[in-house]
Design a protein around this motif. Structure first.
Motif, PDB file in Angstrom:
ATOM      1  N   SER A   1       4.665   4.216  -8.955  1.00  0.00           N
ATOM      2  CA  SER A   1       5.508   4.202  -7.756  1.00  0.00           C
ATOM      3  C   SER A   1       5.059   5.236  -6.744  1.00  0.00           C
ATOM      4  CB  SER A   1       6.967   4.461  -8.150  1.00  0.00           C
ATOM      5  OG  SER A   1       7.446   3.419  -8.956  1.00  0.00           O
ATOM      6  N   GLU A   2       4.416   6.303  -7.207  1.00  0.00           N
ATOM      7  CA  GLU A   2       3.871   7.290  -6.277  1.00  0.00           C
ATOM      8  C   GLU A   2       2.519   6.834  -5.742  1.00  0.00           C
ATOM      9  OE1 GLU A   2       6.944   9.159  -8.564  1.00  0.00           O
ATOM     10  OE2 GLU A   2       5.116   8.224  -9.284  1.00  0.00           O
ATOM     11  N   VAL A   3       1.690   6.252  -6.590  1.00  0.00           N
ATOM     12  CA  VAL A   3       0.343   5.852  -6.186  1.00  0.00           C
ATOM     13  C   VAL A   3       0.390   4.656  -5.237  1.00  0.00           C
ATOM     14  CG1 VAL A   3      -1.882   4.989  -7.021  1.00  0.00           C
ATOM     15  CG2 VAL A   3      -0.664   6.782  -8.291  1.00  0.00           C
ATOM     16  N   TRP A   4       1.229   3.694  -5.553  1.00  0.00           N
ATOM     17  CA  TRP A   4       1.351   2.489  -4.718  1.00  0.00           C
ATOM     18  C   TRP A   4       2.785   2.414  -4.171  1.00  0.00           C
ATOM     19  CZ3 TRP A   4      -0.988   2.003  -9.701  1.00  0.00           C
ATOM     20  CH2 TRP A   4      -2.391   1.816  -9.664  1.00  0.00           C
ATOM     21  N   GLN A   5       3.110   3.317  -3.275  1.00  0.00           N
ATOM     22  CA  GLN A   5       4.485   3.418  -2.795  1.00  0.00           C
ATOM     23  C   GLN A   5       4.941   2.125  -2.120  1.00  0.00           C
ATOM     24  OE1 GLN A   5       4.882   6.874  -0.301  1.00  0.00           O
ATOM     25  NE2 GLN A   5       5.053   8.274  -2.031  1.00  0.00           N
ATOM     26  N   ASP A   6       4.119   1.588  -1.245  1.00  0.00           N
ATOM     27  CA  ASP A   6       4.528   0.382  -0.519  1.00  0.00           C
ATOM     28  C   ASP A   6       4.711  -0.791  -1.465  1.00  0.00           C
ATOM     29  OD1 ASP A   6       4.442   1.810   1.810  1.00  0.00           O
ATOM     30  OD2 ASP A   6       2.391   1.179   2.309  1.00  0.00           O
ATOM     31  N   GLU A   7       3.746  -0.934  -2.383  1.00  0.00           N
ATOM     32  CA  GLU A   7       3.782  -2.079  -3.282  1.00  0.00           C
ATOM     33  C   GLU A   7       4.986  -2.032  -4.233  1.00  0.00           C
ATOM     34  OE1 GLU A   7       1.288  -0.212  -2.558  1.00  0.00           O
ATOM     35  OE2 GLU A   7      -0.542  -1.361  -2.144  1.00  0.00           O
ATOM     36  N   PHE A   8       5.383  -0.813  -4.584  1.00  0.00           N
ATOM     37  CA  PHE A   8       6.490  -0.688  -5.539  1.00  0.00           C
ATOM     38  C   PHE A   8       7.756  -0.130  -4.880  1.00  0.00           C
ATOM     39  CE2 PHE A   8       2.838  -0.830  -8.364  1.00  0.00           C
ATOM     40  CZ  PHE A   8       3.276  -1.624  -9.404  1.00  0.00           C
ATOM     41  N   ASP A   9       7.862  -0.324  -3.579  1.00  0.00           N
ATOM     42  CA  ASP A   9       8.993   0.241  -2.851  1.00  0.00           C
ATOM     43  C   ASP A   9      10.332  -0.287  -3.349  1.00  0.00           C
ATOM     44  OD1 ASP A   9       9.946   1.890  -0.621  1.00  0.00           O
ATOM     45  OD2 ASP A   9      10.686  -0.040   0.129  1.00  0.00           O
ATOM     46  N   ARG A  10      10.345  -1.500  -3.837  1.00  0.00           N
ATOM     47  CA  ARG A  10      11.616  -2.081  -4.259  1.00  0.00           C
ATOM     48  C   ARG A  10      12.159  -1.437  -5.535  1.00  0.00           C
ATOM     49  NH1 ARG A  10      11.531  -6.131  -8.080  1.00  0.00           N
ATOM     50  NH2 ARG A  10       9.505  -6.783  -8.896  1.00  0.00           N
ATOM     51  N   LEU A  11      11.357  -0.582  -6.162  1.00  0.00           N
ATOM     52  CA  LEU A  11      11.928   0.143  -7.313  1.00  0.00           C
ATOM     53  C   LEU A  11      13.072   1.047  -6.861  1.00  0.00           C
ATOM     54  CD1 LEU A  11       8.706   1.135  -9.270  1.00  0.00           C
ATOM     55  CD2 LEU A  11      10.249  -0.779  -9.675  1.00  0.00           C
ATOM     56  N   GLY A  12      13.082   1.349  -5.556  1.00  0.00           N
ATOM     57  CA  GLY A  12      14.261   1.947  -4.943  1.00  0.00           C
ATOM     58  C   GLY A  12      14.556   3.387  -5.318  1.00  0.00           C
ATOM     59  N   SER A  13      15.830   3.629  -5.467  1.00  0.00           N
ATOM     60  CA  SER A  13      16.328   4.999  -5.562  1.00  0.00           C
ATOM     61  C   SER A  13      15.828   5.741  -6.797  1.00  0.00           C
ATOM     62  CB  SER A  13      17.856   4.995  -5.551  1.00  0.00           C
ATOM     63  OG  SER A  13      18.358   4.271  -6.652  1.00  0.00           O
ATOM     64  N   ARG A  14      15.592   5.014  -7.893  1.00  0.00           N
ATOM     65  CA  ARG A  14      15.178   5.720  -9.103  1.00  0.00           C
ATOM     66  C   ARG A  14      13.822   6.385  -8.916  1.00  0.00           C
ATOM     67  NH1 ARG A  14      12.539   5.739 -13.833  1.00  0.00           N
ATOM     68  NH2 ARG A  14      11.308   3.888 -13.367  1.00  0.00           N
ATOM     69  N   ASP A  15      12.911   5.662  -8.295  1.00  0.00           N
ATOM     70  CA  ASP A  15      11.597   6.246  -8.061  1.00  0.00           C
ATOM     71  C   ASP A  15      11.668   7.392  -7.050  1.00  0.00           C
ATOM     72  OD1 ASP A  15      10.204   4.707  -9.850  1.00  0.00           O
ATOM     73  OD2 ASP A  15       9.866   3.095  -8.410  1.00  0.00           O
ATOM     74  N   ARG A  16      12.538   7.226  -6.066  1.00  0.00           N
ATOM     75  CA  ARG A  16      12.698   8.304  -5.095  1.00  0.00           C
ATOM     76  C   ARG A  16      13.234   9.560  -5.785  1.00  0.00           C
ATOM     77  NH1 ARG A  16      15.386   5.708  -2.017  1.00  0.00           N
ATOM     78  NH2 ARG A  16      17.520   6.362  -2.486  1.00  0.00           N
ATOM     79  N   LEU A  17      14.192   9.342  -6.689  1.00  0.00           N
ATOM     80  CA  LEU A  17      14.720  10.483  -7.431  1.00  0.00           C
ATOM     81  C   LEU A  17      13.645  11.146  -8.273  1.00  0.00           C
ATOM     82  CD1 LEU A  17      18.198   9.135  -8.606  1.00  0.00           C
ATOM     83  CD2 LEU A  17      17.771  10.980  -6.972  1.00  0.00           C
TER      84      LEU A  17
END
Length: 734
Positions: free
Chosen positions: A690-706
């Motif tokens: 989710s960090e490496v491919w932020q755009d591609e995995f953006d829908r992972l949403g709030s959990r990845d942001r956290l």
């Protein structure tokens, strides 16, 4: 007058100040660290609410920041005490004792003040305010009064009574306190002591109108010598309890001229005698001793009819000892047994003074020294007590300061270690238990593209280094040229006049010649030390370019904001321990360095033999030696040495490029070519996808942001947990 001791005291006070400044910086960092930990704790709690993976939940629950935050709060209190000690302009001696033991008489003898300024009395507890008395022979005797504000009065003076006596909610304003009737004492608390405490609170309540206006007065207020008693005492000299100003006063500073004029920057801290019914006296005693006092005088006046060490005496000692747990009070206190004569109101208590002195060990009342002195005898008090205290402070205060500071420092370093251990676990929370997502096929496609770009980028960079490895490193060559130029422009060779002067001083041209050989050799060799920076910069440039490939072609830039060569070290830490091959590759490159001492120094030293008195081939003639011959030889040998060094260095100009190729090739072998390493890349990148491919995995949403915020919060805490930010004493840990 003992001017030496006065100067020594002033020197001790002055030497404390730099340490106080260092402690202040550590204190500021502790506050920032506490805030960073609270932020990290908030992230932890939010992750626990949002993550369903039980492995992540388990790791998060295993990270314990609460105890660390409690420890930081304790250490902030401790460093505040330590800073207060080293920030003072004086060495402070505190006088502690129960009421009616002669404490006030002792202070009168020490300061030359009278009962008008330091109240004493045989009938009731008459001192009501903490006072600090300063020696200053250049000023007339006066006082400075510091009043409570309305808020501090309610919080510090009134609220403790409501809490301890269970009287309900404390008043929130002076109007509330004045308007409301005083709550009665609960029936289950009836007793002599609690009743007396309730009456003490009633005194605050009943006489509020007589001191209330002082709570709005600015502080400090300067008062004359004749006004001091009405702000520090509860009663008049004849025992009438008509003074109530003291109820609004936090503390008073008194300036006067002590009878002993050589005390220097010494202050006496007069604490209200314990034994009254005021709630909070013991807390204030601990706070005062911890923040304001360097040495304590316990005052005890045995009864002539017979006396013993009572529980209240032991409790008073223990209360004082609790002020500084880092420094045993046995090292900074004396016991003063107040001896009275047959004609006094107490009678002759000499035998009982002896009995109490002999039984102190049984009660574990340990002090530096026990003195039996008539506290009303100014000469005896100054000669025996004050002189003894000052001599002890001169001999021991520096060591006591060091012991106290070292104890605080050691706790901070242990705290740092415990926090570092928790941060290691915090970093592994997401690295070792990352949740697999349903987009795994997408990850595989993205990984294949990244792998192609990464391998192409690293292999292409390595090919470029291969083609350059036999070429001179131009930046390093420039550093060498600068060093050689400096050798020639700054040879360190003496003039004829200097040679003549040296010859006269050392007894001959040969002696001067050999001395100059050593000096010129040492001077010459120092010019090459700058090559160390050139070598390090060469490797740093290569590391940074590898990092650029990893960030750009490897898409690893979002894992940390760190850039340049430091990126490699961060990556080595981020990689989980179970990815051993990949982690080893990053560590090898991160830890590699070239240094002047390791690569070049021994080669340079070989070229300096001609400037060694035992090895030089250019000797002075046996007869007719002159300063001109000495100078000519020195110039010749210096020129030969510089030429030889320049020649030797020409053979090393390719070394940085060769070393760069070798270490990068080793790195590429470790991270691309060794068996199984591609699988480790795949494991790692899947965890941080989710960090490496932020755009591609953006829908992972709030959990990845956290999760990203989590790592950022960990970074912030780690930045505040560095050794240099937690250390105010040198040499505790390297």
């Amino acid at each position: 007058m003992n001017n030496h001791r006065t100067a020594q005291i002033a020197q001790i006070v002055e030497k404390r100040r730099p340490l106080a400044e260092k402690i202040s910086r550590v204190e500021d960092n502790l506050r920032s660290l506490a805030q960073a930990l609270r932020t990290l704790q908030d992230h932890r709690d939010r992750l626990l609410d949002s993550v369903e993976d039980l492995a992540i939940v388990g790791h998060l629950q295993d990270v314990d920041f609460w105890k660390i935050q409690v420890e930081i709060a304790r250490e902030l209190e401790a460093t505040a005490k330590l800073k207060a000690r080293f920030s003072r302009d004086t060495l402070n001696i505190g006088v502690v004792g129960r009421a009616r033991q002669g404490k006030s008489r002792l202070l009168q003898s020490l300061t030359g003040l009278t009962a008008s300024e330091i109240p004493d009395g045989d009938r009731q507890h008459c001192t009501g305010v903490l006072s600090t008395i300063y020696h200053n022979p250049t000023l007339e005797t006066h006082g400075e009064v510091f009043f409570h504000s309305e808020r501090s009065f309610l919080d510090e003076a009134i609220a403790p009574y409501y809490d301890q006596l269970q009287l309900g909610p404390a008043p929130q304003s002076l109007d509330d306190f004045a308007r409301q009737s005083l709550p009665p004492l609960p029936r289950d608390l009836y007793g002599a002591q609690t009743g007396a405490k309730h009456e003490h609170l009633r005194r605050y309540h009943t006489h509020l109108d007589q001191y209330r206006t002082l709570l709005q007065q600015p502080s400090p207020r300067r008062i004359s010598q004749g006004e001091i008693r009405e702000y520090v005492a509860q009663d008049t000299p004849d025992g009438q309890r008509v003074f109530f100003n003291y109820l609004a006063v936090r503390q008073v500073k008194i300036v006067c001229t002590f009878p002993n004029g050589d005390v220097g920057t010494i202050a006496l801290v007069d604490m209200p005698g314990l034994g009254d019914t005021g709630i909070g006296d013991e807390v204030r005693l601990i706070e005062t001793l911890g923040h304001e006092v360097d040495f304590v005088l316990f005052v005890r006046m045995p009864k002539s009819s017979g006396d013993y060490w009572a529980d209240v005496d032991v409790k008073l000692y223990d209360t004082a000892a609790a002020a500084l747990t880092e420094l045993p009070i046995a090292l900074w206190s004396m016991m003063i047994l107040n001896q009275t004569s047959a004609g006094s109101g107490n009678g002759d208590n000499g035998k009982n003074c002896q009995d109490l002195a002999e039984t102190m060990a049984e009660k574990h009342l340990e002090v530096v020294k026990t003195l039996t002195v008539n506290c009303a005898d100014s000469v005896a008090v100054n000669e025996q007590i004050l002189e003894g205290v000052l001599e002890y402070l001169m001999a021991k205060i520096t060591e006591l300061d060091r012991q106290y500071a070292a104890a605080c420092q050691d706790r901070l370093l242990h705290l740092r270690d415990r926090l570092a251990a928790e941060l290691v676990k915090a970093r592994q929370v997401m690295g070792q238990a990352a949740q697999r997502e349903s987009e795994f096929p997408l990850f595989l496609r993205l990984f294949d593209a990244l792998w192609n770009n990464l391998t192409s980028g690293l292999e292409g960079f390595l090919r470029g280094l291969f083609h350059q490895r036999e070429a001179e490193d131009l930046e390093f060559k420039k550093q060498v040229q600068i060093a050689i130029t400096n050798c020639r422009q700054d040879p360190g060779i003496p003039t004829l006049e200097e040679i003549e002067t040296r010859r006269d001083r050392v007894g001959g041209y040969p002696n001067a010649y050999y001395q100059y050989l050593n000096e010129i050799r040492a001077h010459l060799s120092q010019h090459f030390l700058t090559l160390d920076d050139g070598l390090k910069q060469a490797i740093e440039r290569v590391k940074s370019r590898v990092a650029d490939v990893l960030i750009e072609q490897g898409r690893l830039g979002n894992l940390t904001p760190v850039r340049g060569s430091e990126f490699l070290g961060v990556m080595a830490e981020l990689l989980p321990e179970d990815l051993q091959k990949l982690k080893l590759g990053f560590r090898i490159l991160d830890e590699f360095n070239l240094s002047y001492r390791g690569l070049i120094q021994h080669r340079i030293r070989q070229q300096l033999d001609g400037l060694n008195p035992d090895k030089t081939g250019l000797k002075l003639s046996n007869q007719g030696v002159s300063a001109s011959e000495v100078l000519g030889n020195l110039k010749t040998l210096h020129a030969e040495a510089v030429y030889n060094c320049e020649t030797a260095l020409e053979d090393l100009l390719v070394e940085p490029n060769q070393a760069a190729f070798a270490i990068v090739e080793e790195f590429v072998d470790r991270v691309l070519r060794v068996e199984g390493v591609k699988t480790e890349w795949q494991i790692f990148l899947e965890q941080v996808r989710s960090e490496v491919w932020q755009d591609e995995f953006d829908r992972l949403g709030s959990r990845d942001r956290l999760r990203r915020e989590w790592f950022a919060a960990v970074d912030t805490v780690e930045a505040g947990n560095q050794l240099e930010l937690m250390q105010f004493l040198p040499g505790n840990r390297g």
